[in-house]
Structure formats: structure tokens, C-alpha cells
Design a protein around this motif. Structure first.
Motif, PDB file in Angstrom:
ATOM      1  N   ARG A 111      36.351 -20.654  -8.234  1.00  0.00           N
ATOM      2  CA  ARG A 111      36.649 -19.144  -8.299  1.00  0.00           C
ATOM      3  C   ARG A 111      37.657 -18.660  -7.405  1.00  0.00           C
ATOM      4  N   PHE A 113      40.341 -15.710  -5.443  1.00  0.00           N
ATOM      5  CA  PHE A 113      40.607 -14.461  -5.227  1.00  0.00           C
ATOM      6  C   PHE A 113      42.134 -14.321  -5.830  1.00  0.00           C
ATOM      7  N   ASP A 132      33.855 -13.672 -13.434  1.00  0.00           N
ATOM      8  CA  ASP A 132      33.676 -12.953 -12.127  1.00  0.00           C
ATOM      9  C   ASP A 132      34.832 -13.295 -11.124  1.00  0.00           C
ATOM     10  N   PRO A 134      37.171 -12.669  -8.568  1.00  0.00           N
ATOM     11  CA  PRO A 134      37.271 -11.227  -7.556  1.00  0.00           C
ATOM     12  C   PRO A 134      38.839 -10.699  -7.685  1.00  0.00           C
ATOM     13  N   THR A 158      35.050  -8.437  -1.611  1.00  0.00           N
ATOM     14  CA  THR A 158      34.746  -9.832  -1.472  1.00  0.00           C
ATOM     15  C   THR A 158      33.284  -9.825  -1.285  1.00  0.00           C
ATOM     16  N   ALA A 161      31.690  -9.599  -4.788  1.00  0.00           N
ATOM     17  CA  ALA A 161      31.897 -11.082  -5.232  1.00  0.00           C
ATOM     18  C   ALA A 161      30.867 -11.978  -4.705  1.00  0.00           C
ATOM     19  N   CYS A 162      30.692 -12.112  -3.613  1.00  0.00           N
ATOM     20  CA  CYS A 162      29.936 -12.989  -2.682  1.00  0.00           C
ATOM     21  C   CYS A 162      28.287 -12.808  -3.235  1.00  0.00           C
ATOM     22  N   LYS A 164      27.425 -11.630  -6.018  1.00  0.00           N
ATOM     23  CA  LYS A 164      27.085 -12.503  -7.538  1.00  0.00           C
ATOM     24  C   LYS A 164      27.220 -13.986  -7.221  1.00  0.00           C
TER      25      LYS A 164
END
Length: 292
Positions: A111, A113, A132, A134, A158, A161-162, A164
């Protein structure tokens, strides 16, 4: 012949993308309307499987239509169900294609950013949203000076996202230089590193703060192009003879987990010192990979 070849490759990429993104979005929308968390989590594996299938098709086309040789050195075993933070240098969009080919199904889905503007990329923007990824504002210092409230938005994104990512196997990728390497950018920064731009530590610190105890390791990835930095068109036109990629697993320093990077100047200095030492090692690895 080259134009025909490129047309065929782009056509196959487009067909594969549509074939994968349509069911991906359907599954993501169904996941979003389900009322029970346990049921929604079952869709994570399905969404990841669709993404890995798309990457697999792209990798097959790279093998079938180009003669690019990807040389890989891996330090230690990789876990398909792990939780990793990947730190990598960044020179070209080819980096992402090669990294996906090397790591697909060997580690959890990577994933990235992404800049918020990328959500408008046709089909892919929605696919990244469904998976998902970010999306970050990446505000400049001038923008933050005019509107101080912007400073915390990317940090909050951030952390969301973390949260999740704690529930699923994940590889969080951070291109620490913050931009792709160019000779002009390198010249403006001075000669701190021979082959790299200076690292930016903030994003790494925020991920370690949010997920440090839940990460297995840091994957330190160095990618080099002995024939010169290519464009994506160079890759598709079979003008990239060799890519060299080195993967080093690093333990997460306990002293760098849980600190306040924004407000604790001493902690920020220690973190930047560690990040600079990682980047000096990477610069040495780049020299070796280019001369190999």
C-alpha cells in the motif's frame, strides 16, 4: 513494429485493468454497505486477491514482451502474512512495476501513500480507494503557513490508515525521498549522497508511532538501473536491459517507537540521525549495484 508492439501492450493492460477493477469496485461497494465488521473483514482477502491477480497479469506481460532482467538479492525470509514497513529510493514509475513483480504474493499487498490528486486517475484512482490506499494532501510550507490547521491533516490520515492496516497483513511503502530522483534535484541538494536525494523522516516516524509494535520488520529496498534511469515507456519499449534490487530486513529500533516526532526536538534529532544512517548505507548499496 515498435508502434504496433506498444499498441498491443497498452491494449492488453487496458483490458486487464478493466477486467480486474470492475469486480474490485463491486466487492468494495458491497463491503461498504455490510452492517457487520466481521463480514466486512472477509472481503479484505477477496479485494487483495483481485489486486494480486492484476499485478500477476502485468508481471506476465513484462516477462512476455520485454527482455528486462531483474536481479534480486533478498536478505532473510519474507512472510506472505506479515506486517512490514518498506523504505525505498525512488527514481522512476518503473520502480513500482518492478517492485510489484518481485514482491507479489511473497509479502502482503503493498500500500502506497498517494497524492490526493491521484484519486481522479481513471479506474485506478477508484481501485486505490477500494484497497484503502491512504490519500495525502502533502501540503507545502507556504500552504501550512497560511493555514496552520493543514499541518495535522496528513498525520491524521496516516493514523486512520494504520488503524485499518492493523487488522490485515500489509506492506506500507514509503518512498522516503518524497519525490523521484533527477539530476537537477540532486544538484540543488548538494553532494550529501552520490545516488540519492535526502531522506524525509516525518512519514516514517508517523507510521512507526501508529504501528511500530505491530510491524514485523522494515524492508529496506534499494533499486538501481545500471543503464540509466528509465521511463515507463522505456520499459514497455524493451529499452531497459537490467534492474538490480536489493532487499535488506532491518529490525525496528525500540527507541524510535512511540516518540513525539512533531513536538520532541531531541527525539526528532535522533530519528533523523537514524534515517540518515540508513540512507548512507543505501547510497553505498547503490554504488555496488551500479558497478556490479
Amino acid at each position: 513494429m515498435t508502434l504496433l508492439r506498444l499498441f498491443l501492450i497498452f491494449l492488453l493492460i487496458a483490458v486487464s485493468t478493466v477486467t480486474h477493477v470492475v469486480p474490485l469496485l463491486a466487492a468494495a461497494l458491497l463491503k461498504a454497505v455490510l452492517p457487520i465488521d466481521a463480514l466486512r473483514r472477509r472481503f479484505d482477502a477477496l479485494l487483495t486477491g483481485i489486486a494480486e491477480s492484476w499485478i500477476g497479469v502485468n508481471s506476465w506481460m513484462l516477462d512476455r514482451f520485454t527482455h528486462t532482467q531483474v536481479d534480486v538479492e533478498v536478505d532473510g525470509a519474507l512472510l506472505a502474512d506479515g506486517h512490514y514497513l518498506m523504505l525505498a529510493n525512488h527514481q522512476s514509475w518503473v520502480d513500482i512495476v518492478v517492485m510489484q513483480k518481485v514482491f507479489n504474493r511473497r509479502i502482503p499487498l503493498m500500500r502506497f501513500f498517494l497524492k490526493r490528486q491521484l484519486i481522479w486517475v481513471p479506474l485506478l484512482g477508484l481501485a486505490w480507494w477500494a484497497l484503502d490506499f491512504p490519500f495525502m494532501g502533502r501540503y507545502t510550507k507556504k500552504q501550512i503557513a497560511r493555514r496552520p490547521e493543514l499541518a495535522g491533516r496528513d498525520i491524521a490520515a496516516t493514523r486512520r490508515a494504520c488503524e485499518k492496516f492493523r487488522a490485515i497483513p500489509v506492506t506500507i511503502v514509503n518512498f522516503v525521498e518524497g519525490t523521484r530522483f533527477t539530476p537537477d534535484k540532486h544538484a540543488r541538494q548538494g553532494e550529501t549522497y552520490r545516488h540519492l536525494l535526502k531522506p524525509k523522516s516525518g512519514g516514517v516516524a508517523f507510521v512507526l508511532d501508529a504501528m511500530g509494535q505491530g510491524l514485523h520488520a522494515i524492508l529496506d529496498v534499494t533499486i538501481a538501473y545500471p543503464a540509466g534511469r528509465p521511463s515507463l515507456m522505456d520499459l514497455l519499449a524493451d529499452r531497459v536491459p537490467t534492474v538490480r534490487l536489493q532487499v535488506r530486513q532491518r529490525a525496528i529500533p525500540e527507541t524510535l517507537v512511540g516518540g513525539d516526532y512533531q513536538n520532541d526536538r531531541a527525539f526528532r534529532a535522533r530519528f533523523q540521525q537514524w534515517m540518515n544512517s540508513v540512507w548512507r548505507d543505501k547510497d553505498t548499496e547503490m554504488e555496488r549495484l551500479l558497478a556490479k
